[in-house]
Design an enzyme around this catalytic site. Sequence first.
Site, PDB file in Angstrom:
ATOM      1  N   SER A 142       0.991  -1.223   0.026  1.00  0.00           N
ATOM      2  CA  SER A 142      -0.084   0.055   0.094  1.00  0.00           C
ATOM      3  C   SER A 142       0.770   1.112  -0.062  1.00  0.00           C
ATOM      4  CB  SER A 142      -1.047  -0.107   1.197  1.00  0.00           C
ATOM      5  OG  SER A 142      -1.403   1.325   1.462  1.00  0.00           O
ATOM      6  N   TYR A 156      -1.538  -0.408  10.294  1.00  0.00           N
ATOM      7  CA  TYR A 156      -1.620  -0.917   8.984  1.00  0.00           C
ATOM      8  C   TYR A 156      -0.433  -0.637   7.977  1.00  0.00           C
ATOM      9  CZ  TYR A 156      -3.575  -1.134   4.151  1.00  0.00           C
ATOM     10  OH  TYR A 156      -3.707  -1.189   2.820  1.00  0.00           O
TER      11      TYR A 156
HETATM   12  P1  NAP Z   1     -11.565  -5.371   0.438  1.00  0.00           P
HETATM   13  O1  NAP Z   1     -12.623  -4.897  -0.473  1.00  0.00           O
HETATM   14  O2  NAP Z   1     -11.953  -5.163   2.046  1.00  0.00           O
HETATM   15  O3  NAP Z   1     -11.888  -7.059   0.326  1.00  0.00           O
HETATM   16  C1  NAP Z   1     -11.042  -7.621   1.053  1.00  0.00           C
HETATM   17  C2  NAP Z   1     -11.020  -9.235   0.576  1.00  0.00           C
HETATM   18  O4  NAP Z   1     -10.176  -9.865   1.470  1.00  0.00           O
HETATM   19  C3  NAP Z   1     -12.302 -10.049   0.757  1.00  0.00           C
HETATM   20  O5  NAP Z   1     -11.999 -11.207  -0.504  1.00  0.00           O
HETATM   21  C4  NAP Z   1     -12.243 -10.753   1.886  1.00  0.00           C
HETATM   22  O6  NAP Z   1     -13.094 -11.807   2.130  1.00  0.00           O
HETATM   23  C5  NAP Z   1     -10.632 -10.978   2.309  1.00  0.00           C
HETATM   24  N1  NAP Z   1     -10.321 -10.939   3.539  1.00  0.00           N
HETATM   25  C6  NAP Z   1     -10.425 -10.142   4.764  1.00  0.00           C
HETATM   26  N2  NAP Z   1      -9.821 -10.666   5.726  1.00  0.00           N
HETATM   27  C7  NAP Z   1      -9.425 -11.805   5.355  1.00  0.00           C
HETATM   28  C8  NAP Z   1      -8.536 -12.846   6.054  1.00  0.00           C
HETATM   29  N3  NAP Z   1      -8.374 -12.678   7.541  1.00  0.00           N
HETATM   30  N4  NAP Z   1      -8.338 -13.992   5.267  1.00  0.00           N
HETATM   31  C9  NAP Z   1      -8.448 -14.087   4.150  1.00  0.00           C
HETATM   32  N5  NAP Z   1      -9.155 -13.065   3.384  1.00  0.00           N
HETATM   33  C10 NAP Z   1      -9.618 -12.029   3.997  1.00  0.00           C
HETATM   34  O7  NAP Z   1     -10.076  -4.895   0.333  1.00  0.00           O
HETATM   35  P2  NAP Z   1      -9.358  -4.455  -0.914  1.00  0.00           P
HETATM   36  O8  NAP Z   1      -9.433  -2.910  -0.916  1.00  0.00           O
HETATM   37  O9  NAP Z   1      -9.764  -4.981  -2.302  1.00  0.00           O
HETATM   38  O10 NAP Z   1      -7.870  -4.653  -0.668  1.00  0.00           O
HETATM   39  C11 NAP Z   1      -7.074  -5.732  -1.020  1.00  0.00           C
HETATM   40  C12 NAP Z   1      -5.716  -5.424  -0.894  1.00  0.00           C
HETATM   41  O11 NAP Z   1      -5.196  -4.444  -1.449  1.00  0.00           O
HETATM   42  C13 NAP Z   1      -5.331  -5.684   0.537  1.00  0.00           C
HETATM   43  O12 NAP Z   1      -4.207  -6.226   0.929  1.00  0.00           O
HETATM   44  C14 NAP Z   1      -5.358  -3.804   0.987  1.00  0.00           C
HETATM   45  O13 NAP Z   1      -4.545  -3.767   2.106  1.00  0.00           O
HETATM   46  C15 NAP Z   1      -4.595  -3.564  -0.251  1.00  0.00           C
HETATM   47  N6  NAP Z   1      -4.632  -1.956  -0.391  1.00  0.00           N
HETATM   48  C16 NAP Z   1      -6.000  -1.441  -0.729  1.00  0.00           C
HETATM   49  C17 NAP Z   1      -6.251  -0.180  -0.861  1.00  0.00           C
HETATM   50  C18 NAP Z   1      -7.465   0.330  -1.246  1.00  0.00           C
HETATM   51  O14 NAP Z   1      -7.404   1.581  -1.099  1.00  0.00           O
HETATM   52  N7  NAP Z   1      -8.781  -0.370  -1.425  1.00  0.00           N
HETATM   53  C19 NAP Z   1      -4.968   0.464  -1.107  1.00  0.00           C
HETATM   54  C20 NAP Z   1      -3.640   0.148  -0.639  1.00  0.00           C
HETATM   55  C21 NAP Z   1      -3.728  -1.389  -0.574  1.00  0.00           C
HETATM   56  P3  NAP Z   1     -14.513 -11.816   2.401  1.00  0.00           P
HETATM   57  O15 NAP Z   1     -15.329 -11.305   1.276  1.00  0.00           O
HETATM   58  O16 NAP Z   1     -14.754 -13.088   2.552  1.00  0.00           O
HETATM   59  O17 NAP Z   1     -14.792 -10.956   3.468  1.00  0.00           O
END
Ligand code: NAP
Length: 247
Positions: A142, A156
Amino acid sequence: MNRVVIVTGGSRGIGRAVALAVAARGHDVVVGYASNKAAADEVVGQIEAGGGKAIAVKCDVGSEADILNLFKQADQFGSLWALINNAGIVDQAARLDGMSAARLSRMMTVNVVGSMLCAREATKRLSTKHGGKGGVIVNLSSRAAVLGAPGQYIDYAASKAAIDAVTTGLGRELGNEGVRVVGVRPGLIDTEIHASGGDAEFARRLANTVPMQRVGTPEEIANAIVWLISEDASYVTATTMDVSGGR
Ligand code: NAP
């Protein structure tokens, strides 16, 4: 032969977009999810409707037993090519002086230990040292790893900085074993993760602070990952790429 890609947290957000994008390029996909089976099944259904192959496997990356089962199911599904270490969490916005030990432990267990255990299992299958044919590990970092996320979630940010170190170290450790290890640092991406931080509008509200003046889409992160796991990125390893609109 199609090659298998495991996407942890593939049921929603960025992971979902990655699962659909790699399936569209002919990969078979293992869609990991923590609890939302319906969402994971929907992703599998969409891949199958497009003529692809996918399975959904429940895997909380905070559980080593779940991770071992995820890779067991993947072994039965086909030959592994790539692991997308995507599953990750944030917590409610807080300063460090308001964070409990339990919160810090959970953050590191899921975001750091979970990703490292998944990378360990992928290494055992992909590394030529273990008889594998090579492959790619992609770690989701991130921009917070660089910005520090003050007043919001330093825990985080620290977990993602640790992931950047894993990408560098493991990439070099496996440099001569056919396995590339790369990272992606998304900026503000429009997903549900911000709601779990207590502010669903967080990314959209800060859009005007991004040099490109907008949030990114999950598909824009997926497109970078499609390239990183392709042969077009064959000399790219031990490095992390910002996909953040300049943020
Ligand atoms: P999200 O929309 O919250 O989706 C999270 C996903 O991870 C869902 O499929 C969820 O499964 C799963 N998950 C949550 N807790 C988990 C656990 N303990 N074990 C296994 N799976 C788990 O997240 P996102 O925004 O797509 O983020 C994905 C990645 O990108 C993360 O690593 C995040 O830190 C990184 N990221 C995101 C952003 C942003 O702005 N969105 C920015 C920088 C980095 P369920 O559907 O079953 O809950």
